[in-house]
Design an enzyme around this catalytic site. Structure first.
Site, PDB file in Angstrom:
ATOM      1  N   HIS A 204      15.144 -34.481  17.311  1.00  0.00           N
ATOM      2  CA  HIS A 204      14.384 -35.741  17.314  1.00  0.00           C
ATOM      3  C   HIS A 204      14.457 -36.483  18.646  1.00  0.00           C
ATOM      4  O   HIS A 204      14.998 -37.574  18.737  1.00  0.00           O
ATOM      5  CB  HIS A 204      14.804 -36.662  16.157  1.00  0.00           C
ATOM      6  CG  HIS A 204      16.274 -36.785  15.883  1.00  0.00           C
ATOM      7  ND1 HIS A 204      17.197 -37.070  16.849  1.00  0.00           N
ATOM      8  CD2 HIS A 204      16.978 -36.657  14.728  1.00  0.00           C
ATOM      9  CE1 HIS A 204      18.396 -37.129  16.304  1.00  0.00           C
ATOM     10  NE2 HIS A 204      18.283 -36.869  15.023  1.00  0.00           N
TER      11      HIS A 204
ATOM     12  N   HIS B 161      14.010 -29.900  10.907  1.00  0.00           N
ATOM     13  CA  HIS B 161      15.052 -30.944  10.763  1.00  0.00           C
ATOM     14  C   HIS B 161      14.708 -31.780   9.533  1.00  0.00           C
ATOM     15  O   HIS B 161      13.772 -32.573   9.545  1.00  0.00           O
ATOM     16  CB  HIS B 161      15.097 -31.840  12.010  1.00  0.00           C
ATOM     17  CG  HIS B 161      16.143 -32.914  11.951  1.00  0.00           C
ATOM     18  ND1 HIS B 161      16.991 -33.168  13.006  1.00  0.00           N
ATOM     19  CD2 HIS B 161      16.485 -33.806  10.991  1.00  0.00           C
ATOM     20  CE1 HIS B 161      17.801 -34.171  12.687  1.00  0.00           C
ATOM     21  NE2 HIS B 161      17.502 -34.581  11.466  1.00  0.00           N
TER      22      HIS B 161
ATOM     23  N   HIS C 256      16.365 -33.910   5.904  1.00  0.00           N
ATOM     24  CA  HIS C 256      17.438 -34.397   5.027  1.00  0.00           C
ATOM     25  C   HIS C 256      16.962 -34.323   3.584  1.00  0.00           C
ATOM     26  O   HIS C 256      15.957 -34.948   3.228  1.00  0.00           O
ATOM     27  CB  HIS C 256      17.790 -35.852   5.367  1.00  0.00           C
ATOM     28  CG  HIS C 256      18.288 -36.017   6.773  1.00  0.00           C
ATOM     29  ND1 HIS C 256      19.620 -35.945   7.098  1.00  0.00           N
ATOM     30  CD2 HIS C 256      17.623 -36.209   7.932  1.00  0.00           C
ATOM     31  CE1 HIS C 256      19.757 -36.108   8.409  1.00  0.00           C
ATOM     32  NE2 HIS C 256      18.558 -36.265   8.946  1.00  0.00           N
TER      33      HIS C 256
ATOM     34  N   LYS D 210      25.301 -28.275  13.255  1.00  0.00           N
ATOM     35  CA  LYS D 210      24.827 -29.598  13.664  1.00  0.00           C
ATOM     36  C   LYS D 210      25.944 -30.409  14.316  1.00  0.00           C
ATOM     37  O   LYS D 210      27.033 -30.554  13.748  1.00  0.00           O
ATOM     38  CB  LYS D 210      24.315 -30.335  12.425  1.00  0.00           C
ATOM     39  CG  LYS D 210      23.896 -31.768  12.682  1.00  0.00           C
ATOM     40  CD  LYS D 210      22.566 -31.850  13.395  1.00  0.00           C
ATOM     41  CE  LYS D 210      22.271 -33.281  13.813  1.00  0.00           C
ATOM     42  NZ  LYS D 210      20.901 -33.665  13.619  1.00  0.00           N
TER      43      LYS D 210
ATOM     44  N   HIS E 296      22.438 -34.141  17.641  1.00  0.00           N
ATOM     45  CA  HIS E 296      21.988 -35.540  17.585  1.00  0.00           C
ATOM     46  C   HIS E 296      22.384 -36.157  18.926  1.00  0.00           C
ATOM     47  O   HIS E 296      23.551 -36.441  19.160  1.00  0.00           O
ATOM     48  CB  HIS E 296      22.648 -36.285  16.419  1.00  0.00           C
ATOM     49  CG  HIS E 296      22.154 -37.701  16.295  1.00  0.00           C
ATOM     50  ND1 HIS E 296      21.339 -38.131  15.273  1.00  0.00           N
ATOM     51  CD2 HIS E 296      22.340 -38.784  17.101  1.00  0.00           C
ATOM     52  CE1 HIS E 296      21.048 -39.411  15.445  1.00  0.00           C
ATOM     53  NE2 HIS E 296      21.645 -39.832  16.543  1.00  0.00           N
TER      54      HIS E 296
ATOM     55  N   ASP F 194      12.675 -34.885  10.409  1.00  0.00           N
ATOM     56  CA  ASP F 194      13.787 -35.814  10.186  1.00  0.00           C
ATOM     57  C   ASP F 194      13.490 -36.717   8.985  1.00  0.00           C
ATOM     58  O   ASP F 194      13.965 -37.850   8.921  1.00  0.00           O
ATOM     59  CB  ASP F 194      14.091 -36.644  11.430  1.00  0.00           C
ATOM     60  CG  ASP F 194      15.434 -37.340  11.366  1.00  0.00           C
ATOM     61  OD1 ASP F 194      16.270 -36.961  10.519  1.00  0.00           O
ATOM     62  OD2 ASP F 194      15.644 -38.277  12.155  1.00  0.00           O
TER      63      ASP F 194
HETATM   64  C1  NCD Z   1      19.258 -39.787   9.224  1.00  0.00           C
HETATM   65  C2  NCD Z   1      19.794 -39.923   7.792  1.00  0.00           C
HETATM   66  O1  NCD Z   1      19.428 -40.883   7.128  1.00  0.00           O
HETATM   67  O2  NCD Z   1      20.558 -39.058   7.357  1.00  0.00           O
HETATM   68  N1  NCD Z   1      18.704 -41.034   9.615  1.00  0.00           N
HETATM   69  C3  NCD Z   1      17.801 -41.227  10.609  1.00  0.00           C
HETATM   70  O3  NCD Z   1      17.510 -42.378  10.911  1.00  0.00           O
HETATM   71  N2  NCD Z   1      17.230 -40.226  11.231  1.00  0.00           N
HETATM   72  C4  NCD Z   1      20.334 -39.306  10.134  1.00  0.00           C
HETATM   73  C5  NCD Z   1      19.836 -38.824  11.457  1.00  0.00           C
HETATM   74  O4  NCD Z   1      19.184 -37.788  11.553  1.00  0.00           O
HETATM   75  O5  NCD Z   1      20.114 -39.498  12.461  1.00  0.00           O
HETATM   76 ZN    ZN Z   2      18.129 -36.409  10.870  1.00  0.00          ZN
END
Ligand code: NCD
Ligand code: ZN
Length: 345
Positions: free
Chosen positions: A174, A13, A15, A99, A136, A247
């Site tokens: 998460h 996971h 970003h 997702k 999520h 995450d």
């Molecule tokens: C994530 C993001 O910034 O894209 N933020 C987070 O707090 N984890 C989005 C997510 O996975 O909820």
């Molecule tokens: Zn995330």
């Protein structure tokens, strides 16, 4: 034990964002990880196979020289998702998962799902073709306290979806609560969960006592200490249903240190060092490889990585740069608040 060699980890996971941010943060992941499930919550989100292919090309174009890294792409599920487009993207190997963001749950989730009846046909198709759903898991109802949103989601949304869609493979992303860990443990098949670094090492007191620490603010929000303990027990248990999803969610420092702070912790640079410290403290270093490198591939039906990394305990604590540059912005590197001695080599 002062040294451990494990199969190269994957991040289930992650970003990466886009543009200058992507170029800035990508090397922090490719340095240690072989593969990552890439979150599709761009603006606008990655909703079609064509968009996923274009995003994958942008990630590959941003790869640092010599990096050996495979981005595993996902589609962002909307109420307008075309099951045929999704199935074609999955069949060709372009996407690894889909997702689900409940609309409004977190960063860039406005296009997510409000009425789950409207995605029933897509979920049925995913079950049929064996495409996993990454969830999520938080309700967004205004009357549900933010600390209860995960537990309520399990009862009101997740369990009904899973009952209505037999065979759908689901990753609870998460997880942050004992209820999340217990729900996963109570199911034998088709269900796994990722756990982040910050939820294994911090609780809400770390974020809120003695001043509010915006770099610890993420979603789902940190919970009380007993939940952290339940997550740590799950991660260090050797149970194959639990695996690492950092995450890592970069935001420009000025958007974290703001009146309305963006949610997300940027853990890519030091995730593995912090995990080694944490597993060692729990006397569970022998369970680290399963969590970081074996259980995820098993869930996704992918081969484990052939090469290895070595983590070595050094006497002096390791330091990381406070921030890394990303275009004209900086991103603040997660600081767990305790000394870390394990170096990745
Ligand atoms: C994530 C993001 O910034 O894209 N933020 C987070 O707090 N984890 C989005 C997510 O996975 O909820
Ligand atoms: Zn995330």
């Amino acid at each position: 034990m002062t040294q451990i060699t494990i199969r190269r980890p994957d991040d289930w996971h992650l970003h990466l964002r886009d543009g200058a941010m992507l170029a800035g943060v990508l090397p922090e992941t490719t340095r240690h990880f072989a593969r990552a499930i890439i979150m599709p919550n761009l603006v606008p989100p990655v909703v079609t196979g064509a968009q996923a292919a274009a995003y994958r090309d942008r990630i590959l174009a941003a790869m640092p020289d010599g990096a050996d890294f495979t981005p595993l792409m996902t589609l962002y599920l909307t109420e307008d998702t075309d099951p045929n487009d999704l199935a074609a993207a999955h069949a060709s190997g372009l996407i690894t998962a889909v997702k689900l963001y409940p609309a409004g749950a977190t960063t860039n989730s406005a296009s997510g799902v409000s009425n789950f009846e409207n995605v029933r046909a897509v979920l049925d198709r995913m079950a049929e073709i064996g495409c996993p759903l990454c969830v999520h898991g938080e309700v967004t109802d205004a009357d549900i306290d933010i600390f209860d949103r995960e537990a309520v989601f399990i009862d009101r949304v997740l369990d009904p979806i899973r009952r209505a869609t037999p065979g759908l493979r689901v990753v609870m992303e998460h997880i942050t609560t004992s209820q999340g860990a217990d729900y996963v443990k109570s199911n034998d098949k088709d269900l796994g969960a990722t756990i982040t670094v910050q939820h294994l090492v911090l609780d809400r007191n770390d974020m809120l006592v003695g001043g509010m620490r915006p770099h610890y603010y993420c979603l789902p929000i940190l919970k009380r200490g007993s939940h952290r303990e339940a997550l740590l027990a799950a991660a260090t248990s050797g149970d194959k249903r639990f695996f690492l999803g950092t995450d890592s969610a970069p935001h420009p420092t000025h958007k974290k240190e703001a009146e309305c702070c963006s949610a997300g912790c940027f853990t890519a640079p030091n995730a593995l060092s912090i995990l080694a410290e944490t597993f060692a403290a729990a006397d569970a270093l022998n369970k680290l490889e399963g969590f970081t490198s074996l259980h995820g591939p098993a869930f996704y039906g992918l081969p484990v990585n052939q090469d290895t990394i070595t983590l070595t305990r050094q006497a002096e604590p390791i330091t990381w740069p406070a921030t890394i540059p990303a275009g004209s912005e900086t991103v603040t590197v997660f600081d767990p608040g305790f000394p870390i001695h394990w170096n990745v080599t």
